[in-house]
Design an enzyme around this catalytic site. Structure first.
Site, PDB file in Angstrom:
ATOM      1  N   ASP A 106       0.878  -1.237  -0.006  1.00 33.08           N
ATOM      2  CA  ASP A 106      -0.151  -0.206   0.095  1.00 33.08           C
ATOM      3  C   ASP A 106       0.960   1.288  -0.069  1.00 33.08           C
ATOM      4  O   ASP A 106       1.969   1.135   0.541  1.00 33.08           O
ATOM      5  CB  ASP A 106      -1.142  -0.189   1.237  1.00 33.08           C
ATOM      6  CG  ASP A 106      -0.257  -0.740   2.547  1.00 33.08           C
ATOM      7  OD1 ASP A 106       0.879  -0.565   2.460  1.00 33.08           O
ATOM      8  OD2 ASP A 106      -1.075  -0.718   3.414  1.00 33.08           O
TER       9      ASP A 106
ATOM     10  N   GLU B 177      -5.832   3.228   3.783  1.00 29.88           N
ATOM     11  CA  GLU B 177      -6.233   3.930   4.914  1.00 29.88           C
ATOM     12  C   GLU B 177      -7.749   4.505   4.768  1.00 29.88           C
ATOM     13  O   GLU B 177      -8.448   4.403   5.687  1.00 29.88           O
ATOM     14  CB  GLU B 177      -5.168   5.053   5.242  1.00 29.88           C
ATOM     15  CG  GLU B 177      -3.721   4.953   5.681  1.00 29.88           C
ATOM     16  CD  GLU B 177      -3.869   4.111   6.778  1.00 29.88           C
ATOM     17  OE1 GLU B 177      -4.752   3.856   7.615  1.00 29.88           O
ATOM     18  OE2 GLU B 177      -2.499   3.805   7.106  1.00 29.88           O
TER      19      GLU B 177
END
EC number: 3.5.1.47
Length: 384
Positions: free
Chosen positions: A74, A133
């Site tokens: 990520d 997130e």
């Protein structure tokens, strides 16, 4: 042409000082592309995604492929104002790599660099994912059909940094590694009025207080005590003036569960209790619950057993079995579509994830790279 090896610490620090929020990782994407294009290209195929412009897929062609193995990193940062005092601290006020995604990207690049120079037996897919997130980047990527044809993995792996383990220690467990999460938003609507005449109004502060206490019975009385379930109501608001009865009240919270069955149970009870409160107080209760892609990270039993066995058997790798975490990770969505495993990489930090002083030990980068390369080589040696 001689290609210089990557300076991974320098690259990590470049990521760290230039953090970007979910779906806005354009500078991060450009740096990733620049680094990847500096590698030998004969085995690589780079794929960008117009529907998700900050995402990136890189395929490494295997020599005698039995499968295609996916590896995810990520890339987004958090709305945190960094207070580490580092020379390479964030240059963007209010945004910080406080969850280790700069480490995740750098480890992935190190693994990619190795296999760009040493052809793997199986095909490898590296997925640099935006918006972990928030905004469920994994869901957006899957719905954009990016994992098709030669870019479709048969299995998926990913790691997450943790300050609770020393630098370079690998942690994993059978079963769920991360909980699934659900955002809960409740809005109560009644009738306002003068504080002196409550009989002419319908007080939503009273209804709100009742609803909060009833919702807290879900985990206490509907959830098996030996199973993992959490309902936290972290934000409440109602009213504006002390002598006016509030006609509206808001409750915001989060559900956490180690299985999707648990999350669905809590969601169902929230809905039922809200409906009962609406009837009991003759008011309206609007219920909005959003799970997005934040499903429990449920590791595949066979692949996880193999990973744990390998990590424990290699004397150069330090391994620890870890408990489940009640935090969320949208890699769980990918594991609902592909078998795979997520594991921890210890970074030995003294501050927690999402902290303004989170400062991972950079020695973890090479140790993590070495461990994952060894595991992938062992996995590829197994054949189909």
């Amino acid at each position: 042409m001689t290609i210089e090896p990557l300076n991974l610490v320098r690259i990590r620090r470049q990521f760290h000082e230039s953090p970007e929020l979910a779906l806005k990782e354009f500078q991060t994407h450009a740096l990733l592309l620049s680094v990847i294009r500096s590698l030998p290209q004969n085995l690589l195929e780079i794929k960008t995604i117009p529907e998700l412009p900050t995402a990136l897929l890189v395929r490494v062609a295997g020599s005698h492929p039995h499968r295609t193995i996916g590896y995810r990193a990520d890339i987004d940062a958090l709305p945190v104002n960094e207070k580490t005092g580092l020379d390479f601290a964030s240059k963007t006020p209010g945004i910080m790599h406080a969850c280790g995604h700069d480490i995740h990207m750098t480890v992935a690049l190190g693994i990619l660099e190795y296999f760009a120079n040493h052809q793997p037996q199986d095909n490898l897919i590296f997925f640099f994912q935006p918006a972990e997130e928030s905004h469920s980047g994994s869901v957006r990527a899957f719905n954009a059909n990016i994992f098709t044809n030669q870019f479709r993995p048969n299995e998926f792996y990913g790691l997450h940094s943790t300050p609770t383990l020393p630098a370079g220690v690998i942690g994993c467990r059978m079963g769920t590694l991360f909980a699934g999460t659900t955002e809960v938003n409740l809005k109560l609507t009644g009738k306002g009025g003068h504080a002196a005449y409550p009989q002419d109004a319908n007080d939503m502060v009273v209804a709100q207080a009742y609803l909060i206490t009833q919702l807290q019975t879900i985990v206490a009385r509907n959830v098996n005590p030996i199973e993992g379930g959490v309902l936290t109501l972290g934000k409440v608001s109602a009213g504006n003036v002390r002598n006016v009865i509030a006609d509206q009240a808001v409750i915001e919270g989060t559900i956490r569960g180690l299985t999707q069955k648990m999350i669905l149970l809590i969601q169902q009870r929230v809905q039922q209790i809200c409906e009962g409160t609406a009837q009991a107080f003759n008011c309206q209760v609007e219920v909005k619950m959003n799970q997005g892609g934040y499903l429990p990270v449920e590791n595949d039993p066979t692949l996880t057993h193999e990973l744990i066995q390998f990590m424990q058997s290699d004397s150069a790798i330090k391994f620890k079995k870890t408990p489940p975490a009640m935090t969320g990770e949208d890699f769980g969505f990918l594991l609902s579509k592909f078998p795979g495993t997520m594991f921890w990489l210890g970074v030995g930090a003294t501050s927690s994830l999402h902290s303004a002083t989170f400062n991972p030990d950079e020695r973890a980068i090479q140790l993590g790279i070495d461990a994952v390369i060894k595991f992938l080589q062992n996995r590829m040696s197994k054949g189909a």
